[in-house]
Motif scaffolding. Structure first.
Motif, mmCIF file in Angstrom:
data_model
loop_
_atom_site.group_PDB
_atom_site.id
_atom_site.type_symbol
_atom_site.label_atom_id
_atom_site.label_comp_id
_atom_site.label_asym_id
_atom_site.label_seq_id
_atom_site.Cartn_x
_atom_site.Cartn_y
_atom_site.Cartn_z
ATOM 1 N N THR A 157 25.660 69.614 17.888
ATOM 2 C CA THR A 157 24.874 70.517 18.200
ATOM 3 C C THR A 157 23.097 70.798 17.959
ATOM 4 O OG1 THR A 157 26.614 71.591 18.522
ATOM 5 C CG2 THR A 157 24.908 73.061 18.586
ATOM 6 N N VAL A 158 23.012 70.496 16.654
ATOM 7 C CA VAL A 158 21.552 70.527 15.998
ATOM 8 C C VAL A 158 21.588 69.184 16.060
ATOM 9 C CG1 VAL A 158 20.707 70.327 13.586
ATOM 10 C CG2 VAL A 158 22.993 72.170 13.962
ATOM 11 N N ALA A 159 22.481 67.586 15.843
ATOM 12 C CA ALA A 159 20.956 66.845 16.676
ATOM 13 C C ALA A 159 20.484 67.269 18.094
ATOM 14 C CB ALA A 159 22.215 65.396 17.073
ATOM 15 N N VAL A 160 20.881 67.061 19.045
ATOM 16 C CA VAL A 160 20.490 67.719 20.597
ATOM 17 C C VAL A 160 19.644 69.203 19.989
ATOM 18 C CG1 VAL A 160 21.177 68.322 22.446
ATOM 19 C CG2 VAL A 160 22.567 67.113 21.607
ATOM 20 N N GLY A 161 19.578 69.940 19.476
ATOM 21 C CA GLY A 161 18.891 71.228 18.996
ATOM 22 C C GLY A 161 17.687 70.089 18.315
ATOM 23 N N VAL A 174 9.354 62.368 23.592
ATOM 24 C CA VAL A 174 10.691 61.848 23.171
ATOM 25 C C VAL A 174 11.951 61.628 23.860
ATOM 26 C CG1 VAL A 174 10.133 62.217 20.380
ATOM 27 C CG2 VAL A 174 11.203 63.397 21.781
ATOM 28 N N ARG A 175 10.899 61.997 25.276
ATOM 29 C CA ARG A 175 11.915 61.850 26.152
ATOM 30 C C ARG A 175 12.857 60.677 26.092
ATOM 31 N NH1 ARG A 175 10.449 64.735 32.236
ATOM 32 N NH2 ARG A 175 11.126 62.587 33.365
ATOM 33 N N TRP A 176 11.931 59.561 25.851
ATOM 34 C CA TRP A 176 13.254 57.873 25.900
ATOM 35 C C TRP A 176 14.150 58.484 25.354
ATOM 36 C CZ3 TRP A 176 12.722 56.443 21.017
ATOM 37 C CH2 TRP A 176 12.005 57.232 20.047
ATOM 38 N N LEU A 177 14.281 59.247 24.392
ATOM 39 C CA LEU A 177 15.866 59.481 23.943
ATOM 40 C C LEU A 177 17.182 59.751 24.123
ATOM 41 C CD1 LEU A 177 16.122 59.320 20.140
ATOM 42 C CD2 LEU A 177 15.597 61.407 20.484
ATOM 43 N N GLY A 178 16.843 60.676 25.711
ATOM 44 C CA GLY A 178 17.547 61.205 25.995
ATOM 45 C C GLY A 178 19.198 60.461 26.004
ATOM 46 N N LEU A 179 18.730 59.291 26.812
ATOM 47 C CA LEU A 179 19.168 58.885 27.338
ATOM 48 C C LEU A 179 20.986 57.881 26.125
ATOM 49 C CD1 LEU A 179 21.620 57.115 29.421
ATOM 50 C CD2 LEU A 179 20.322 55.053 29.275
ATOM 51 N N PHE A 180 20.011 57.618 24.878
ATOM 52 C CA PHE A 180 20.751 57.148 24.067
ATOM 53 C C PHE A 180 21.234 58.555 23.032
ATOM 54 C CE2 PHE A 180 17.055 54.803 25.065
ATOM 55 C CZ PHE A 180 17.544 53.842 25.094
ATOM 56 N N LEU A 181 20.573 59.426 22.597
ATOM 57 C CA LEU A 181 21.190 60.688 22.298
ATOM 58 C C LEU A 181 22.285 61.308 22.883
ATOM 59 C CD1 LEU A 181 21.005 63.250 20.411
ATOM 60 C CD2 LEU A 181 19.683 64.378 22.276
ATOM 61 N N LEU A 207 30.038 60.312 23.141
ATOM 62 C CA LEU A 207 30.794 59.705 21.285
ATOM 63 C C LEU A 207 31.304 60.758 20.268
ATOM 64 C CD1 LEU A 207 29.558 56.351 21.854
ATOM 65 C CD2 LEU A 207 32.062 56.684 22.494
ATOM 66 N N ASP A 208 30.494 62.167 20.016
ATOM 67 C CA ASP A 208 30.734 62.527 19.357
ATOM 68 C C ASP A 208 32.169 63.327 19.551
ATOM 69 O OD1 ASP A 208 30.209 63.492 15.950
ATOM 70 O OD2 ASP A 208 30.174 65.190 17.709
ATOM 71 N N LEU A 209 31.120 64.142 19.938
ATOM 72 C CA LEU A 209 32.489 64.965 20.776
ATOM 73 C C LEU A 209 34.111 64.626 20.747
ATOM 74 C CD1 LEU A 209 30.274 67.555 22.729
ATOM 75 C CD2 LEU A 209 30.910 68.168 20.175
ATOM 76 N N GLY A 210 34.364 63.801 21.840
ATOM 77 C CA GLY A 210 35.081 62.710 22.394
ATOM 78 C C GLY A 210 36.120 62.385 20.971
ATOM 79 N N ILE A 211 35.441 61.978 19.428
ATOM 80 C CA ILE A 211 36.144 61.572 18.222
ATOM 81 C C ILE A 211 36.817 62.738 18.163
ATOM 82 C CG2 ILE A 211 36.499 61.082 16.163
ATOM 83 C CD1 ILE A 211 34.491 58.602 16.815
ATOM 84 N N ALA A 236 21.166 65.019 11.332
ATOM 85 C CA ALA A 236 20.891 65.099 13.111
ATOM 86 C C ALA A 236 19.753 64.233 12.450
ATOM 87 C CB ALA A 236 20.403 66.741 12.863
ATOM 88 N N VAL A 237 18.809 64.710 12.079
ATOM 89 C CA VAL A 237 17.553 64.028 11.571
ATOM 90 C C VAL A 237 17.504 62.140 11.291
ATOM 91 C CG1 VAL A 237 15.078 64.000 10.879
ATOM 92 C CG2 VAL A 237 16.214 66.507 11.033
ATOM 93 N N PHE A 238 18.280 61.860 10.446
ATOM 94 C CA PHE A 238 18.380 61.217 10.370
ATOM 95 C C PHE A 238 18.351 60.482 11.171
ATOM 96 C CE2 PHE A 238 19.025 61.977 5.162
ATOM 97 C CZ PHE A 238 17.597 62.172 4.880
ATOM 98 N N TYR A 239 19.956 60.696 11.876
ATOM 99 C CA TYR A 239 20.268 59.802 13.090
ATOM 100 C C TYR A 239 19.031 59.947 14.274
ATOM 101 C CZ TYR A 239 21.714 59.902 17.899
ATOM 102 O OH TYR A 239 21.782 59.481 19.429
ATOM 103 N N VAL A 240 17.867 60.771 14.643
ATOM 104 C CA VAL A 240 16.972 60.826 14.660
ATOM 105 C C VAL A 240 15.839 59.441 15.016
ATOM 106 C CG1 VAL A 240 14.800 61.606 16.634
ATOM 107 C CG2 VAL A 240 17.373 62.719 16.294
ATOM 108 N N GLY A 241 15.461 59.323 13.571
ATOM 109 C CA GLY A 241 15.177 58.041 12.383
ATOM 110 C C GLY A 241 15.970 56.880 12.837
#
Length: 360
Positions: A151-155, A167-174, A180-184, A217-222
């Motif tokens: 949730t925070v990563a999407v936020g 950063v719209r290019w990030l959408g598909l990867f995010l 995957l995260d929610l599925g797990i 969440a921020v580390f993930y974006v980076g």
């Protein structure tokens, strides 16, 4: 069953329903992002990029440029495409984004963003319902941490968009990794609502764990930006050396920001959140002193949190040091994020310690 217990059970059921609903909407957003990339690949910009690196270039020839003149035409040589500028200058312009300048692709991109916002709001509702069902912060086990983390990563992503960052290019990867995260979370890590052990009943839970989630969440974006930087840098190097990238690589990578922009973006987000990660470790040590009577005991979780801090400190130092910019620093950044992932998944699942009381 008491009224309070029944209410908590209903809230837990509502939380599960909202999380599954958010996953459904994220799936729709995922397909919309896919459509944006597909239609963007057919755009005029994509065709132009293909012409610059296509058949003529593969034969060692530059595609001619025909210019109409009075009484006839003149054929000019292809202008040189600069992909590596002089030292200190920007390498190449940023790409147009996933939509590639295509109107239909841009429409699908906007639909994807709208669906992402909707899914985010639904997921926030699921996290809040989980918190109400357990009457505490919803961070007591890996399931709760996972649903909050995604949730925070999407936020973070939506906040950057609201700030008009490119950063719209990030959408598909995010969205792919969020699914995957929610599925797990719902299949492997799910834990029924329960109360915490006494050691966790502290206001430090809200301070320490919340900052850890935000940092992750921020580390993930980076990390995503760093991975894309490595691909884009290889692509630009290949062009600079006279190579001919494949049509798929050209269509995909030409639409991303330049390697210099991706490198700068990943560095800035990691540098911005590093002080907060430092505070997270300090807050955890203070909490440990209150709960266990010692501030630091080299518990596996504490040890890997410190290793992660050292890894990111090395990256930031290397990134600011001449000779260690670019790919070398990027590898350090990915190593640091791998340490963070192991600190969460690896330590919690495979390594025992004082932080194992919450289970999965």
């Amino acid at each position: 069953m008491t009224l309070a217990a029944a209410t908590n059970e209903n809230l837990a059921h509502l939380s599960n329903t909202l999380i599954y609903s958010a996953m459904a909407v994220y799936t729709l957003a995922f397909f919309a992002y896919i459509a944006e990339w597909i239609f963007g690949s057919r755009s005029k910009i994509g065709r132009t990029a293909a012409a610059l690196t296509g058949d003529a270039a593969s034969k060692g020839q530059a595609p001619a440029v025909t210019v109409k003149k009075a009484g006839g035409t003149a054929v000019l040589e292809r202008p040189k495409v600069v992909v590596r500028a002089a030292a200190g200058a920007r390498d190449v312009p940023d790409g147009p984004g996933a939509h590639g300048g295509d109107e239909q692709g841009d429409l699908y991109g906007r639909i994807a963003i709208s669906l992402t916002v909707l899914a985010f709001l639904v997921q926030v509702g699921g996290v809040l319902a989980r918190a109400l069902s357990v009457q505490r912060a919803p961070w007591g086990n890996m399931y709760e941490f996972n649903i909050t983390f995604s949730t925070v990563a999407v936020g973070v992503y939506l906040t950057l968009l609201a700030l008009r960052k490119n950063v719209r290019w990030l959408g598909l990867f995010l969205i792919t990794t969020v699914l995957l995260d929610l599925g797990i979370a719902v299949t492997v890590l799910y834990t029924a609502s329960d109360q915490l052990v006494p050691a966790l009943h502290s206001y430090w839970l809200y301070i320490h764990v919340s900052t850890a989630i935000l940092c992750g969440a921020v580390f993930y974006v980076g990390a995503v930006a760093t991975i894309l930087y490595l691909f884009k840098d290889s692509y630009e190097n290949k062009l600079a050396n006279g190579g001919i990238p494949g049509s798929f690589a050209t269509s995909f990578l030409e639409r991303l920001p330049s390697s210099a922009s991706l490198d700068k973006f990943s560095y800035r987000v990691n540098a911005a959140v590093f002080p907060l990660w430092t505070f997270t470790i300090i807050a955890g040590a203070i909490w440990a002193g209150d709960a266990w009577g010692r501030y630091w005991g080299w518990d596996p979780k504490e040890t890997w949190a410190f290793i992660t801090w050292v890894a990111y400190a090395c990256y930031l130092h290397a990134r600011a040091t001449a000779g260690w910019k670019g790919r070398k620093a990027a590898y350090l950044a990915l190593t640091a994020f791998a340490c963070w992932l192991f600190n969460y998944y690896g330590v919690n699942i495979f390594v025992g310690g004082m932080h194992s009381y919450a289970g999965v």
